[in-house]
Design an enzyme around this catalytic site. Sequence first.
Site, mmCIF file in Angstrom:
data_model
loop_
_atom_site.group_PDB
_atom_site.id
_atom_site.type_symbol
_atom_site.label_atom_id
_atom_site.label_comp_id
_atom_site.label_asym_id
_atom_site.label_seq_id
_atom_site.Cartn_x
_atom_site.Cartn_y
_atom_site.Cartn_z
ATOM 1 N N GLY A 209 0.814 -1.213 0.000
ATOM 2 C CA GLY A 209 0.000 0.000 0.000
ATOM 3 C C GLY A 209 0.845 1.259 0.000
ATOM 4 O O GLY A 209 0.591 2.192 -0.769
ATOM 5 N N CYS B 242 -1.603 -6.144 8.503
ATOM 6 C CA CYS B 242 -2.766 -5.699 7.722
ATOM 7 C C CYS B 242 -3.728 -6.861 7.507
ATOM 8 O O CYS B 242 -4.936 -6.681 7.419
ATOM 9 C CB CYS B 242 -2.331 -5.133 6.375
ATOM 10 S SG CYS B 242 -1.490 -3.559 6.533
#
Length: 339
Positions: free
Chosen positions: A35, A181
């Site tokens: 990300g 995550c």
Amino acid sequence: MDFWRYSRQVALESIGFSGQEKLKSANVSVVGLGGLGSQVAMSLAAMGVGKLILVDFDVVSEPDLHRQLIFTEEHIGMSKVEAAALELKKRNSSVKVEPLCVFVDEKSAEKAVKDADLVLDCLDTLSSKYALNRACIEHKKALVFGSALEEYGMVSVFKPWVSACIECVYPNLSDEGLPTCATAGVLPQLVQLVGSIMAAQAVKQILGQNTLLDTLLFIDLKDASFEKVSLLRNPNCPAHLGLPLSYKNDVTEMCTRNGRRLLMLKLENPPKIEEALTKLSQNSVNAKLVGTQVLSFVDEQGSRFSYTSAGVLLAEISEVYSTIDEAKLVVERVSRMLN
Ligand SMILES: [Zn+2]
């Protein structure tokens, strides 16, 4: 130099024509293409940073697409660095992009930093962050650190050979038991925001401006607040004391996907992709090449594997195997074919 293309940033007092020339001459290593890294890479390529070195071992998977906006459905199964390099060239053909399909550890971190003027830590495991930090101390490279989890993020800039470093702030931690995550979740806009702040800090470093040097910016999107804390070198920092990193090479469980365990193993003596293809076919495993950096194959029980040119085996284990020990045996069996 295509000043028309960059005119809206050249108009900034902090950039100007000379700043744009500095960006064009810069050589930046983006380590980790998740990300944070995908946001950083898109932003720096669009701004005309001359060369980007992209470093990651992983393949694009479907749960990446909600936040890693550089990737599309057609990239699923491809090496992240290869897919990102193709996308960046489409967006700015004048930027040089060097994809390195590498797993960052103590042995390989040097490859990620040695040719760069500036290093961006967009990694998501502490063991790889530590290894990158050590390489930046040794090679005297400025390091933009970032992390993002749930709705909280951090950004800092270190010149770790003269000042504080990642291990001054977070010494002696292990990835085991820490949230990720995959387990704790992450808000897509958080990674894009943290990635954008990291890219802005990279630009400032290239221009010679030290706005977040030895300062930790804490971002809380739950509360929409930002806070800054000054950092000092820690006299007990393991990196600055030159203490060895603890190094463990074992099958690691990354997360569970659709009730299937996702495991990873970095091979001790990894074969090149072509050799791996031969070894697998000698074991009656029919693997197919995805892009140029990844082999994809399925075993008789339905476990799905990707082997990347970083020497990493990723395995999505069949539901037939319910325990972690059974799952590890599946990975070890395939790794013996490749080693
Ligand atoms: Zn330190």
